[in-house]
Design an enzyme around this catalytic site. Structure first.
Site, short mmCIF file in Angstrom:
data_model
loop_
_atom_site.label_atom_id
_atom_site.label_comp_id
_atom_site.label_asym_id
_atom_site.label_seq_id
_atom_site.Cartn_x
_atom_site.Cartn_y
_atom_site.Cartn_z
N LYS A 239 -9.74 -4.79 -5.37
CA LYS A 239 -10.68 -3.74 -5.77
C LYS A 239 -9.96 -2.53 -6.33
O LYS A 239 -10.50 -1.78 -7.11
CB LYS A 239 -11.62 -3.31 -4.63
CG LYS A 239 -11.18 -3.63 -3.25
CD LYS A 239 -12.26 -3.34 -2.20
CE LYS A 239 -11.84 -3.97 -0.87
NZ LYS A 239 -12.80 -4.17 0.12
N LYS B 125 -3.01 -10.91 -6.87
CA LYS B 125 -4.33 -11.21 -6.30
C LYS B 125 -5.40 -10.28 -6.90
O LYS B 125 -5.08 -9.15 -7.30
CB LYS B 125 -4.31 -11.09 -4.78
CG LYS B 125 -4.32 -9.69 -4.26
CD LYS B 125 -4.71 -9.61 -2.78
CE LYS B 125 -4.73 -8.14 -2.38
NZ LYS B 125 -5.10 -7.82 -1.05
N LYS C 204 0.82 -1.22 0.00
CA LYS C 204 0.00 0.00 0.00
C LYS C 204 0.85 1.27 0.00
O LYS C 204 0.38 2.33 -0.36
CB LYS C 204 -0.95 0.01 1.21
CG LYS C 204 -2.12 -0.97 1.09
CD LYS C 204 -3.11 -0.77 2.22
CE LYS C 204 -3.99 -1.96 2.50
NZ LYS C 204 -4.78 -2.46 1.41
P1 TYM Z 1 -9.88 -6.34 3.38
O1 TYM Z 1 -11.03 -5.45 3.64
O2 TYM Z 1 -8.75 -5.85 2.57
O3 TYM Z 1 -10.41 -7.66 2.73
C1 TYM Z 1 -11.57 -8.32 3.24
C2 TYM Z 1 -11.35 -9.82 3.20
O4 TYM Z 1 -11.25 -10.26 1.86
C3 TYM Z 1 -10.09 -11.06 1.72
N1 TYM Z 1 -9.58 -10.92 0.34
C4 TYM Z 1 -9.31 -11.94 -0.48
N2 TYM Z 1 -9.41 -13.27 -0.29
C5 TYM Z 1 -9.05 -14.06 -1.34
N3 TYM Z 1 -8.62 -13.59 -2.54
C6 TYM Z 1 -8.52 -12.25 -2.76
N4 TYM Z 1 -8.11 -11.80 -3.93
C7 TYM Z 1 -8.86 -11.37 -1.70
N5 TYM Z 1 -8.87 -10.02 -1.57
C8 TYM Z 1 -9.30 -9.77 -0.31
C9 TYM Z 1 -9.13 -10.53 2.75
O5 TYM Z 1 -8.14 -11.47 3.07
C10 TYM Z 1 -10.06 -10.26 3.90
O6 TYM Z 1 -10.31 -11.43 4.64
N6 TYM Z 1 -7.58 -5.87 7.77
C11 TYM Z 1 -8.66 -6.54 7.08
C12 TYM Z 1 -10.02 -6.27 7.68
C13 TYM Z 1 -10.03 -6.52 9.15
C14 TYM Z 1 -10.19 -7.76 9.81
C15 TYM Z 1 -10.08 -7.48 11.18
C16 TYM Z 1 -10.43 -9.04 9.36
C17 TYM Z 1 -9.85 -5.58 10.10
N7 TYM Z 1 -9.88 -6.16 11.32
C18 TYM Z 1 -10.18 -8.48 12.14
C19 TYM Z 1 -10.51 -10.04 10.33
C20 TYM Z 1 -10.40 -9.76 11.70
C21 TYM Z 1 -8.66 -6.07 5.64
O7 TYM Z 1 -8.13 -5.03 5.36
O8 TYM Z 1 -9.32 -6.89 4.77
#
Ligand code: TYM
Length: 337
Positions: free
Chosen positions: A207, A204, A116
């Site tokens: 978005k 990967k 990022k």
């Molecule tokens: P975030 O919002 O970037 O993504 C949300 C979830 O989607 C999963 N993900 C994917 N899984 C498989 N293939 C992909 N291409 C892909 N892109 C995204 C991410 O692994 C995630 O599970 N920090 C976290 C949000 C968060 C969180 C937490 C999650 C904050 N606190 C506590 C669990 C527990 C995040 O930025 O995910």
């Protein structure tokens, strides 16, 4: 004491098929399987979301995100709790305490931070620090299981390290979440899920990728999404094999088909190996995606905003009770109380 399963999705924009298959759907399936014996905490990481650009309206995105769980078939009961992170101040307060035991060295090694911030001389501190906030999200609720995609595994490991460090320094306080192997096993999978970019399958699906053809969004017109699958990059081997190292494109499609239909990669291979060149197989994947999005979008349209907003008061009462009790314990251990 009941164990806890917990997850959250940032609400910066619509979700991709990666978010859906990597986190949303596994969470819904686990919740439906275990919510009689576990707490299931589904929270909206709104504080996490403001680390980067918000497309659309944060409040609308927030409501939509909960609709996504409901539209994916989540069954509600008294063990399923919904809350907004910013409505539970203990998340921010524990983050400060954990900041004081986390090191800049380990934070600088976080791959998500490097990605990022890459190419920029300086970024906002939130981008650097958000894994500590994520650790707080998990540790306040003593969560054992945290269904997330593979890109978040490093943050689960950081959470474990911070919990162990705190426990060693101040005495047993936090439940250390399962390691990533344990997480994967609990999800009934062989490995963490990383859905790939449809044009550049080494990366990967994200978005933030500019190219529309690279990603499928949950709001994409189903026939447009199907076309994106048909034009996905594969390779010139023209036989169905699963190997992300040498054939990331076709392996990605195999994985998508398996996850949507809740079958193993092995089962997909049994059906398709040796039977076809890529065209027919792609058509089967495209049809699965089209069907998934049609039914998902229909269900979303049937859920009202009020239905979602009505879930928060009880969820946030529960969350504040649990989180404040843990925060109090932490404050006592470090001498603030
Ligand atoms: P975030 O919002 O970037 O993504 C949300 C979830 O989607 C999963 N993900 C994917 N899984 C498989 N293939 C992909 N291409 C892909 N892109 C995204 C991410 O692994 C995630 O599970 N920090 C976290 C949000 C968060 C969180 C937490 C999650 C904050 N606190 C506590 C669990 C527990 C995040 O930025 O995910």
């Amino acid at each position: 004491m009941k164990k806890t399963i917990l997850t959250g999705l940032r609400i910066n924009s619509d979700f991709t098929l990666g978010n859906y298959l990597g986190a949303l759907l596994p969470m819904v399936r686990l919740a439906n399987k275990h919510s009689n014996e576990f707490n299931v905490n589904i929270f909206v990481p709104d504080l996490h979301s403001i680390i980067s650009k918000i497309d659309g309206d944060l409040q609308k995105n927030l409501i939509y995100s909960i609709k996504c769980y409901l539209a994916s078939g989540l069954i509600l009961n008294e063990n399923v709790h919904f809350y907004r992170q910013s409505y539970v101040p203990a998340h921010s307060e524990l983050t400060w305490v954990l900041n004081c035991i986390a090191t800049t060295g380990e934070m600088g090694r976080m791959i998500q931070f490097k990605e990022k911030s890459s190419g920029r001389e300086s970024t906002n501190v939130g981008i650097f620090d958000y894994p500590v906030l994520m650790a707080s999200d998990i540790l306040l609720y003593s969560a054992s299981y945290v269904p997330v995609g593979e890109d978040q595994f490093q943050h689960i490991e950081l959470t474990r390290n911070l919990a162990e460090r705190f426990n060693n320094r101040f005495g047993e306080t936090f439940v250390v979440p399962e390691n990533t192997k344990g997480q994967v096993e609990f999800m009934g999978a062989d490995a963490g899920v990383r859905i790939r970019d449809l044009v550049n399958p080494e990366k990967k699906m994200s978005k933030s990728t500019e190219s529309e053809k690279s990603k499928i969004l949950l709001s994409d017109a189903p026939n447009v999404a199907a076309k994106k699958i048909m034009s996905a990059t594969t390779d010139s081997f023209e036989d169905i094999e699963f190997d992300f190292e040498t054939r990331p494109g076709i392996s990605n499609l195999i994985q998508i088909l398996a996850l949507i239909n809740n079958i193993s990669v092995g089962e997909v291979l049994e059906t398709w190996r040796g039977k076809t060149k890529y065209g027919d197989f792609k058509k089967a994947v495209a049809e699965s995606v089209e069907k998934l999005l049609s039914s998902f979008q229909e269900k979303i349209s049937e859920i009202s905003d009020d239905e979602v907003l009505d879930l928060f008061p009880a969820g946030e009462k529960y969350a504040n009770d649990v989180a404040n009790a843990k925060l109090q314990e932490v404050f006592e251990k470090v001498g603030l109380r």
